[in-house]
Motif scaffolding. Structure first.
Motif, PDB file in Angstrom:
ATOM      1  N   TYR A 106      54.854 -27.761 -21.484  1.00 36.71           N
ATOM      2  CA  TYR A 106      53.805 -28.684 -21.911  1.00 36.71           C
ATOM      3  C   TYR A 106      53.345 -29.589 -20.771  1.00 36.71           C
ATOM      4  O   TYR A 106      52.147 -29.814 -20.584  1.00 36.71           O
ATOM      5  CB  TYR A 106      54.297 -29.521 -23.090  1.00 36.71           C
ATOM      6  CG  TYR A 106      53.178 -30.100 -23.913  1.00 36.71           C
ATOM      7  CD1 TYR A 106      52.520 -29.329 -24.869  1.00 36.71           C
ATOM      8  CD2 TYR A 106      52.766 -31.417 -23.733  1.00 36.71           C
ATOM      9  CE1 TYR A 106      51.489 -29.860 -25.622  1.00 36.71           C
ATOM     10  CE2 TYR A 106      51.737 -31.953 -24.490  1.00 36.71           C
ATOM     11  CZ  TYR A 106      51.099 -31.163 -25.434  1.00 36.71           C
ATOM     12  OH  TYR A 106      50.063 -31.685 -26.167  1.00 36.71           O
ATOM     13  N   ASP A 107      54.280 -30.114 -19.973  1.00 37.70           N
ATOM     14  CA  ASP A 107      53.912 -30.979 -18.856  1.00 37.70           C
ATOM     15  C   ASP A 107      53.067 -30.228 -17.829  1.00 37.70           C
ATOM     16  O   ASP A 107      52.132 -30.788 -17.241  1.00 37.70           O
ATOM     17  CB  ASP A 107      55.152 -31.563 -18.187  1.00 37.70           C
ATOM     18  CG  ASP A 107      55.835 -32.620 -19.052  1.00 37.70           C
ATOM     19  OD1 ASP A 107      55.199 -33.103 -20.009  1.00 37.70           O
ATOM     20  OD2 ASP A 107      57.007 -32.948 -18.774  1.00 37.70           O
ATOM     21  N   ASP A 108      53.405 -28.959 -17.595  1.00 35.89           N
ATOM     22  CA  ASP A 108      52.608 -28.152 -16.657  1.00 35.89           C
ATOM     23  C   ASP A 108      51.201 -27.949 -17.194  1.00 35.89           C
ATOM     24  O   ASP A 108      50.220 -27.959 -16.438  1.00 35.89           O
ATOM     25  CB  ASP A 108      53.277 -26.799 -16.425  1.00 35.89           C
ATOM     26  CG  ASP A 108      54.565 -26.911 -15.635  1.00 35.89           C
ATOM     27  OD1 ASP A 108      54.744 -27.931 -14.936  1.00 35.89           O
ATOM     28  OD2 ASP A 108      55.402 -25.991 -15.727  1.00 35.89           O
TER      29      ASP A 108
ATOM     30  N   LEU B  81      49.572 -30.021 -19.131  1.00 38.37           N
ATOM     31  CA  LEU B  81      48.856 -31.289 -18.965  1.00 38.37           C
ATOM     32  C   LEU B  81      48.324 -31.432 -17.542  1.00 38.37           C
ATOM     33  O   LEU B  81      47.169 -31.813 -17.326  1.00 38.37           O
ATOM     34  CB  LEU B  81      49.774 -32.457 -19.296  1.00 38.37           C
ATOM     35  CG  LEU B  81      50.108 -32.684 -20.778  1.00 38.37           C
ATOM     36  CD1 LEU B  81      51.152 -33.788 -20.915  1.00 38.37           C
ATOM     37  CD2 LEU B  81      48.855 -33.033 -21.567  1.00 38.37           C
ATOM     38  N   ARG B  82      49.164 -31.128 -16.558  1.00 36.23           N
ATOM     39  CA  ARG B  82      48.740 -31.260 -15.161  1.00 36.23           C
ATOM     40  C   ARG B  82      47.610 -30.299 -14.826  1.00 36.23           C
ATOM     41  O   ARG B  82      46.615 -30.675 -14.192  1.00 36.23           O
ATOM     42  CB  ARG B  82      49.934 -31.032 -14.227  1.00 36.23           C
ATOM     43  CG  ARG B  82      50.898 -32.204 -14.146  1.00 36.23           C
ATOM     44  CD  ARG B  82      51.889 -32.012 -13.018  1.00 36.23           C
ATOM     45  NE  ARG B  82      52.804 -30.909 -13.297  1.00 36.23           N
ATOM     46  CZ  ARG B  82      53.965 -31.061 -13.920  1.00 36.23           C
ATOM     47  NH1 ARG B  82      54.343 -32.264 -14.329  1.00 36.23           N
ATOM     48  NH2 ARG B  82      54.751 -30.025 -14.123  1.00 36.23           N
TER      49      ARG B  82
ATOM     50  N   ARG C  22      44.355 -31.321 -16.664  1.00 40.75           N
ATOM     51  CA  ARG C  22      43.720 -32.484 -16.038  1.00 40.75           C
ATOM     52  C   ARG C  22      42.993 -32.070 -14.749  1.00 40.75           C
ATOM     53  O   ARG C  22      41.854 -32.487 -14.498  1.00 40.75           O
ATOM     54  CB  ARG C  22      44.774 -33.544 -15.730  1.00 40.75           C
ATOM     55  CG  ARG C  22      44.195 -34.819 -15.140  1.00 40.75           C
ATOM     56  CD  ARG C  22      45.283 -35.844 -14.849  1.00 40.75           C
ATOM     57  NE  ARG C  22      45.946 -36.276 -16.075  1.00 40.75           N
ATOM     58  CZ  ARG C  22      47.210 -35.984 -16.377  1.00 40.75           C
ATOM     59  NH1 ARG C  22      47.933 -35.242 -15.555  1.00 40.75           N
ATOM     60  NH2 ARG C  22      47.742 -36.409 -17.501  1.00 40.75           N
TER      61      ARG C  22
END
Length: 267
Positions: free
Chosen positions: A249-251, A253-254, A257
């Motif tokens: 999930y964090d990947d 988001l990055r 963005r």
């Protein structure tokens, strides 16, 4: 993979490919349908290593599941590292510019409705690029790919409300839903909002839709769709889409963005 110019047919998966000396050189894994003698083998050394490993190990289903997650994570890491190293180039679509990938392992194509009948009331020109590879998990699940899509729409004789309806149809998230896929995925969750990126002179205001669904069997992995629609003009717009499969999930988001920040006004 080994490119094998023999014929593989349904039912041959997992079988051996043997050379003229009687040596097993690979394991049958895939064939390209619609092509002539385009098949693929996993090199035999991987099967040999698996046999040796399995002599003293009797893994439980939970252990195998963890191994699948580890392999998907390894695939994802290598793919996104390669994507970052290859970089992006900007392409102009009418009044806008948007990112496309340099990576050679993406397959790209274009489409237009210019020749549609009856004559369209809004012109739509699209490009799509999709990673030309994926990970086979089960007979009803292939995953691990990336897709980038841009559709430039311009009104011919539609009013603002009619044109907005066209954009709404173009901006659907397109995540896998329903059918046999329900056993693999959690329900889809979406969030929609208006986004402004500084400096505003370089970036049009965007209406952004973010959708995600998790994998029931593989903790920490998600399919994510990011859809952005420019909001600065009443008669033209760019609809941009980024689809990510089996990603942390964090990947997501990055990467999402970064994708939004590259949507700019053409100069």
């Amino acid at each position: 993979h080994i490119h094998f110019t023999g014929a593989l047919n349904p039912g041959m998966s997992g079988g051996p490919a043997v050379n003229a000396q009687g040596q097993v050189v690979g394991v049958n894994v895939a064939t390209r349908r619609g092509g002539q003698l385009i098949s693929f083998l996993v090199p035999a050394r991987f099967a040999a290593a698996l046999l040796i490993r399995g002599k003293d190990i009797r893994p439980e289903a939970a252990d195998l599941r963890k191994d699948v997650v580890a392999q998907l994570a390894s695939w994802r890491g290598a793919m996104y590292k390669s994507l970052a190293e290859e970089g992006f180039h900007d392409r102009v679509f009418g009044s806008y510019q948007a990112p496309e990938t340099h990576a050679a392992w993406f397959e790209c194509w274009a489409s237009t409705n210019a020749s549609a009948s009856p004559k369209p009331r809004a012109s739509i020109n699209s490009t799509s690029c999709k990673a030309d590879a994926s990970v086979y998990v089960a007979s009803d699940l292939n995953t691990g790919t990336v897709e980038i899509n841009h559709s430039y729409a311009k009104s011919i004789d539609l009013n603002q409300f009619q044109f907005a309806t066209v954009l709404t149809q173009l901006a659907q998230p397109r995540l896998t839903l329903g059918g046999t896929f329900r056993k693999w995925y959690t329900p889809q969750h979406c969030h929609e909002d208006f986004v402004g990126i500084a400096p505003p002179a370089d970036h049009p205001p965007l209406r952004v839709l973010w959708c995600a669904q998790g994998y029931r069997e593989f903790d920490g992995l998600y399919d994510v769709a990011v859809v952005a629609v420019t909001q600065d003009r009443a008669d033209e717009a760019l609809v941009s889409r980024l689809n990510l499969q089996a990603i942390a999930y964090d990947d997501a988001l990055r990467l999402g963005r970064s994708f939004l920040e590259r949507l700019q006004v053409a100069r």
